[in-house]
Design a protein around this motif. Structure first.
Motif, PDB file in Angstrom:
ATOM      1  N   ARG A  39       0.818  -1.374   0.128  1.00  0.00           N
ATOM      2  CA  ARG A  39      -0.005  -0.003   0.016  1.00  0.00           C
ATOM      3  C   ARG A  39       0.832   1.146   0.189  1.00  0.00           C
ATOM      4  NH1 ARG A  39      -3.884  -2.336   4.506  1.00  0.00           N
ATOM      5  NH2 ARG A  39      -5.429  -3.538   3.186  1.00  0.00           N
ATOM      6  N   ASP A  41       4.020   1.761  -1.229  1.00  0.00           N
ATOM      7  CA  ASP A  41       4.666   1.725  -2.477  1.00  0.00           C
ATOM      8  C   ASP A  41       3.367   2.186  -3.325  1.00  0.00           C
ATOM      9  OD1 ASP A  41       6.696   0.582  -1.245  1.00  0.00           O
ATOM     10  OD2 ASP A  41       6.372  -1.444  -2.084  1.00  0.00           O
ATOM     11  N   MET A  42       2.356   1.600  -3.639  1.00  0.00           N
ATOM     12  CA  MET A  42       1.256   2.077  -4.253  1.00  0.00           C
ATOM     13  C   MET A  42       1.011   3.663  -3.946  1.00  0.00           C
ATOM     14  SD  MET A  42       0.805  -0.031  -6.475  1.00  0.00           S
ATOM     15  CE  MET A  42      -0.867   0.655  -7.322  1.00  0.00           C
ATOM     16  N   ARG A  43       0.988   4.126  -2.751  1.00  0.00           N
ATOM     17  CA  ARG A  43       0.940   5.628  -2.620  1.00  0.00           C
ATOM     18  C   ARG A  43       1.801   6.301  -3.181  1.00  0.00           C
ATOM     19  NH1 ARG A  43      -0.476   4.081   3.261  1.00  0.00           N
ATOM     20  NH2 ARG A  43      -2.731   3.777   3.209  1.00  0.00           N
ATOM     21  N   VAL A  45       3.894   5.537  -5.843  1.00  0.00           N
ATOM     22  CA  VAL A  45       3.650   5.510  -6.903  1.00  0.00           C
ATOM     23  C   VAL A  45       2.344   6.359  -7.555  1.00  0.00           C
ATOM     24  CG1 VAL A  45       2.845   4.101  -9.382  1.00  0.00           C
ATOM     25  CG2 VAL A  45       4.346   3.186  -7.596  1.00  0.00           C
ATOM     26  N   ARG A  46       1.342   6.462  -6.789  1.00  0.00           N
ATOM     27  CA  ARG A  46       0.374   7.505  -7.046  1.00  0.00           C
ATOM     28  C   ARG A  46       0.704   8.755  -7.153  1.00  0.00           C
ATOM     29  NH1 ARG A  46      -3.902   4.852  -3.419  1.00  0.00           N
ATOM     30  NH2 ARG A  46      -4.438   3.080  -4.389  1.00  0.00           N
ATOM     31  N   GLU A  47       1.288   9.109  -6.050  1.00  0.00           N
ATOM     32  CA  GLU A  47       1.813  10.688  -6.014  1.00  0.00           C
ATOM     33  C   GLU A  47       3.111  11.025  -6.881  1.00  0.00           C
ATOM     34  OE1 GLU A  47       2.050  14.150  -4.360  1.00  0.00           O
ATOM     35  OE2 GLU A  47       0.791  12.430  -3.487  1.00  0.00           O
ATOM     36  N   ASP A  48       3.818   9.861  -7.474  1.00  0.00           N
ATOM     37  CA  ASP A  48       4.608  10.324  -8.781  1.00  0.00           C
ATOM     38  C   ASP A  48       3.745  10.496  -9.869  1.00  0.00           C
ATOM     39  OD1 ASP A  48       7.073   9.804  -6.750  1.00  0.00           O
ATOM     40  OD2 ASP A  48       7.389   7.933  -7.603  1.00  0.00           O
ATOM     41  N   MET A  49       2.964   9.628  -9.846  1.00  0.00           N
ATOM     42  CA  MET A  49       2.052   9.857 -11.182  1.00  0.00           C
ATOM     43  C   MET A  49       1.441  11.322 -11.295  1.00  0.00           C
ATOM     44  SD  MET A  49       2.340   7.229 -13.280  1.00  0.00           S
ATOM     45  CE  MET A  49       1.003   7.329 -14.309  1.00  0.00           C
ATOM     46  N   ARG A  50       0.901  11.509 -10.135  1.00  0.00           N
ATOM     47  CA  ARG A  50       0.144  12.712  -9.924  1.00  0.00           C
ATOM     48  C   ARG A  50       1.081  14.059 -10.109  1.00  0.00           C
ATOM     49  NH1 ARG A  50      -2.683  11.237  -4.465  1.00  0.00           N
ATOM     50  NH2 ARG A  50      -4.775  10.289  -5.287  1.00  0.00           N
ATOM     51  N   THR A  51       2.217  13.720  -9.909  1.00  0.00           N
ATOM     52  CA  THR A  51       3.467  14.933 -10.183  1.00  0.00           C
ATOM     53  C   THR A  51       3.895  15.046 -11.656  1.00  0.00           C
ATOM     54  OG1 THR A  51       4.501  14.744  -7.630  1.00  0.00           O
ATOM     55  CG2 THR A  51       5.818  15.629  -9.711  1.00  0.00           C
ATOM     56  N   ASN A  53       1.853  13.858 -13.902  1.00  0.00           N
ATOM     57  CA  ASN A  53       0.633  14.351 -14.819  1.00  0.00           C
ATOM     58  C   ASN A  53       0.489  16.013 -14.790  1.00  0.00           C
ATOM     59  OD1 ASN A  53      -0.311  11.904 -15.652  1.00  0.00           O
ATOM     60  ND2 ASN A  53      -1.866  11.658 -14.028  1.00  0.00           N
TER      61      ASN A  53
END
Length: 92
Positions: A39, A41-43, A45-51, A53
């Motif tokens: 979880r 790690d997924m957080r 990854v999500r934060e990296d993707m938001r950045t 994007n």
């Protein structure tokens, strides 16, 4: 049946069941810890993707603004050339 036999007949299966439950609890605890790690790690990854994007959006907005400016310049050039064509046509 003596007391010792009775204790062994009841006690050994109970020890086996309790041991099985303890092992299952340890496995479940390990799985929970692993799930927490996943979880987290997924957080990340999500934060990296938001950045990423947000950076992509900003870059797209910049590029769109540049394209709009180029379109304005092309329109201006077309108007200028159209005016020149009319001027040349009127001279003939």
């Amino acid at each position: 049946m003596s007391n010792l036999q009775l204790y062994l007949a009841v006690g050994l299966p109970m020890i086996a069941v309790l041991t099985s439950l303890v092992i299952s609890l340890v496995q479940i605890s390990a799985l929970r810890e692993e799930m927490r790690g996943i979880r987290e790690d997924m957080r990340g990854v999500r934060e990296d993707m938001r950045t990423q994007n947000a950076a992509i959006r900003e870059d797209m907005h910049t590029q769109i603004a540049e394209i709009r400016e180029d379109i304005r310049e092309i329109r201006s050039d077309i108007k200028l050339l159209t005016g020149k064509v009319y001027e040349l046509m009127s001279q003939k």
